[in-house]
Write an enzyme that holds these catalytic residues in place. Structure first.
Site, PDB file in Angstrom:
ATOM      1  CE1 TYR A   1      47.141  29.864  37.480  1.00  0.00           C
ATOM      2  CE2 TYR A   1      47.646  28.662  39.488  1.00  0.00           C
ATOM      3  CZ  TYR A   1      46.877  29.580  38.810  1.00  0.00           C
ATOM      4  OH  TYR A   1      45.846  30.225  39.452  1.00  0.00           O
TER       5      TYR A   1
ATOM      6  CB  ILE B   1      37.438  35.749  41.184  1.00  0.00           C
ATOM      7  CG1 ILE B   1      37.350  34.306  41.724  1.00  0.00           C
ATOM      8  CG2 ILE B   1      38.128  36.646  42.203  1.00  0.00           C
ATOM      9  CD1 ILE B   1      38.706  33.641  41.911  1.00  0.00           C
TER      10      ILE B   1
ATOM     11  CE  LYS C   1      47.834  33.027  39.059  1.00  0.00           C
ATOM     12  NZ  LYS C   1      47.101  34.272  38.772  1.00  0.00           N
TER      13      LYS C   1
ATOM     14  CG  ASP D   1      37.441  40.766  31.097  1.00  0.00           C
ATOM     15  OD1 ASP D   1      37.887  40.109  30.138  1.00  0.00           O
ATOM     16  OD2 ASP D   1      37.011  40.251  32.145  1.00  0.00           O
TER      17      ASP D   1
ATOM     18  CB  SER E   1      47.306  30.849  42.748  1.00  0.00           C
ATOM     19  OG  SER E   1      47.024  29.475  42.967  1.00  0.00           O
TER      20      SER E   1
ATOM     21  CG  ASP F   1      45.650  42.235  25.263  1.00  0.00           C
ATOM     22  OD1 ASP F   1      45.970  41.808  26.395  1.00  0.00           O
ATOM     23  OD2 ASP F   1      46.160  41.802  24.213  1.00  0.00           O
TER      24      ASP F   1
END
Length: 251
Positions: A150, A18, A154, A37, A137, A57
């Protein structure tokens, strides 16, 4: 003239999937893009790579500050677009997850969004222009068993997004979140293979009202729309689902 001509953007996790698609679309709209990244750019990806790859990082405050300074120098302008895309999937039993695992996961999937925003906000305030797009998400609002923690991380991104939108709106800065459902990426495929339950990306296509799962480009198009003041200048504090309609079934 491309919609984002002359703007500089920072995308976290822009080396593949993505993030790489977001980099590609931002560049197509005229922006110069720095990717933060720890993973090197994937040479097999069909999408364009960033103008500048910085091995940083995003959980490290000093590394992020140095990367933003370098991006400003090498791309010859201060970034006024931030896309917080970096993150990992991590699912634990709530009684077995350790505090160290919790801290490591939330450092990347939630805290890093604040670290990067903090690094870019002074320049955005000075320019009185900025767009922050956080990749959350569908699990931020609708989730399933076995998604701890998770879903919590989010959901935290949505709270962070709302606060930035309220506090920074008077400074000319907008903040929004996108909430993808299942997207066909290498990470998703690796996760299904690791689970070993026979579930595949293809087998879940029929669960979506649109008859397919998402693609990285689907998400990138929405991100670029929200980054554009011309297209989305009256949108801030939003959390937009982009899930092929599957959230209707989860609700």
């Amino acid at each position: 003239m491309p919609d984002l001509d002359g703007r500089v953007a920072v995308v976290t996790g822009g080396s593949r999937g993505i993030g790489r698609a977001i980099v590609h679309r931002l560049r197509a709209e005229g922006a110069r893009v720095a990717s933060l990244d720890v993973t090197p750019p994937d040479a097999t990806e069909s999408f364009d790579a960033a103008d500048l790859h910085l091995d940083a990082d995003v959980t490290d405050e000093r590394a992020v500050a140095e990367a933003v300074e370098r991006a400003t120098t090498e791309l010859e302008a201060a970034p006024t677009i931030l896309v917080n895309n970096a993150g990992v999937n991590a699912y634990f039993d709530a009684a077995e997850m350790t505090s160290a695992q919790w801290d490591d996961f939330f450092a990347l999937d939630l805290k890093a969004c604040w670290i990067t925003a903090r690094a870019l906000l002074p320049a955005m305030r000075a320019a009185r222009q900025g767009a922050v797009v956080n990749v959350a998400s569908i699990h931020a609002t609708l989730t399933q068993p076995g998604r701890f923690p998770y879903a919590a991380a989010k959901a935290g991104i949505l709270g962070l997004t709302r606060s930035l939108a309220l506090d920074e709106g008077p400074n000319g800065i907008r903040a929004n979140a996108v909430c993808p459902g299942l997207v066909d990426t290498q990470l998703s495929r690796e996760g299904f293979a690791r689970d070993g339950h026979g579930v595949t990306v293809e087998s879940l296509a029929s669960e979506h009202p649109v008859g397919r799962v998402g693609t990285p480009l689907d998400i990138a198009e929405l991100v670029v729309f929200l980054a554009s003041d011309a297209r989305a200048g009256f949108i801030t504090g939003a959390a937009i689902p982009i899930d092929g309609g599957v959230g209707v079934r989860l609700s």
